[in-house]
Design a protein around this motif. Sequence first.
Motif, PDB file in Angstrom:
ATOM      1  N   ARG A  48      65.908   9.715  -8.558  1.00 49.82           N
ATOM      2  CA  ARG A  48      65.626   9.928  -9.824  1.00 49.82           C
ATOM      3  C   ARG A  48      66.330  10.955 -10.244  1.00 49.82           C
ATOM      4  O   ARG A  48      66.584  12.262  -9.549  1.00 49.82           O
ATOM      5  CB  ARG A  48      64.295  10.848  -9.975  1.00 49.82           C
ATOM      6  N   THR A  89      63.503   5.289 -18.319  1.00 50.73           N
ATOM      7  CA  THR A  89      61.607   5.242 -18.561  1.00 50.73           C
ATOM      8  C   THR A  89      61.584   5.308 -20.204  1.00 50.73           C
ATOM      9  O   THR A  89      63.140   5.382 -20.870  1.00 50.73           O
ATOM     10  CB  THR A  89      61.424   5.950 -18.683  1.00 50.73           C
ATOM     11  N   THR A  99      56.530   9.721 -19.775  1.00 52.97           N
ATOM     12  CA  THR A  99      58.247   9.894 -18.949  1.00 52.97           C
ATOM     13  C   THR A  99      57.894  11.800 -18.536  1.00 52.97           C
ATOM     14  O   THR A  99      58.268  11.748 -18.001  1.00 52.97           O
ATOM     15  CB  THR A  99      58.185   9.428 -20.313  1.00 52.97           C
ATOM     16  N   GLU A 101      55.388  13.574 -17.810  1.00 50.57           N
ATOM     17  CA  GLU A 101      54.138  13.402 -16.651  1.00 50.57           C
ATOM     18  C   GLU A 101      55.543  13.299 -15.352  1.00 50.57           C
ATOM     19  O   GLU A 101      55.237  14.003 -14.574  1.00 50.57           O
ATOM     20  CB  GLU A 101      53.786  12.395 -16.163  1.00 50.57           C
ATOM     21  N   GLU A 102      56.393  12.087 -15.619  1.00 49.77           N
ATOM     22  CA  GLU A 102      57.244  12.170 -15.123  1.00 49.77           C
ATOM     23  C   GLU A 102      58.484  12.981 -14.394  1.00 49.77           C
ATOM     24  O   GLU A 102      58.526  13.402 -13.101  1.00 49.77           O
ATOM     25  CB  GLU A 102      58.401  10.508 -15.189  1.00 49.77           C
ATOM     26  N   VAL A 131      63.546   9.622 -17.943  1.00 49.69           N
ATOM     27  CA  VAL A 131      63.936   9.716 -16.688  1.00 49.69           C
ATOM     28  C   VAL A 131      65.336   8.100 -15.700  1.00 49.69           C
ATOM     29  O   VAL A 131      64.552   6.958 -16.122  1.00 49.69           O
ATOM     30  CB  VAL A 131      62.985   9.352 -15.793  1.00 49.69           C
ATOM     31  N   ARG A 133      66.189   5.904 -12.792  1.00 49.30           N
ATOM     32  CA  ARG A 133      65.347   5.652 -11.520  1.00 49.30           C
ATOM     33  C   ARG A 133      66.891   4.631 -11.205  1.00 49.30           C
ATOM     34  O   ARG A 133      66.959   3.568 -11.537  1.00 49.30           O
ATOM     35  CB  ARG A 133      64.635   4.647 -11.688  1.00 49.30           C
TER      36      ARG A 133
END
Length: 146
Positions: A48, A89, A99, A101-102, A131, A133
């Motif tokens: 990430r 995201t 988003t 929160e991630e 983010v 990934r």
Amino acid sequence: MADERTGPALADLVASRRLGVLATLKRDGRPQLSTVVHSYDRDAGLIRISVTDGRAKTANLRRDPRASFHVSSEDGWAYAVVEARAELTPVAERPDDPTVEELVGLYRAVQGEHPDWDDFRRAMVAERRLVLRLHVERLYGRPPRA
């Protein structure tokens, strides 16, 4: 390609480094390289990275999700390369959206606790963060000597 002997050592190298080089593909096919901070979840096979909307790497990955990621040992002689499929995201729109929160979880994985989470959340929205990934598909390189 990593085998049963080198795979874990290469994964350890990726997990142990904070900085890596992300390679994406420009429209003309040449690589675009960015040094980035990352977090690697070995169990999920997922790297990430916090990125900004509107940057070259983000635009490149929206067009072509193929990416490579390189890390090296402190002395540079050992290295690992991850070939991956990118997933982006949505762009952060509200301080309490998924988003953001991630991004909070990513920050914690890389840096630990932030001194002002409300300020961090506002900044993620203002900077139009999201983010990246990287789903690991292949891992190869030269592991550190034991």
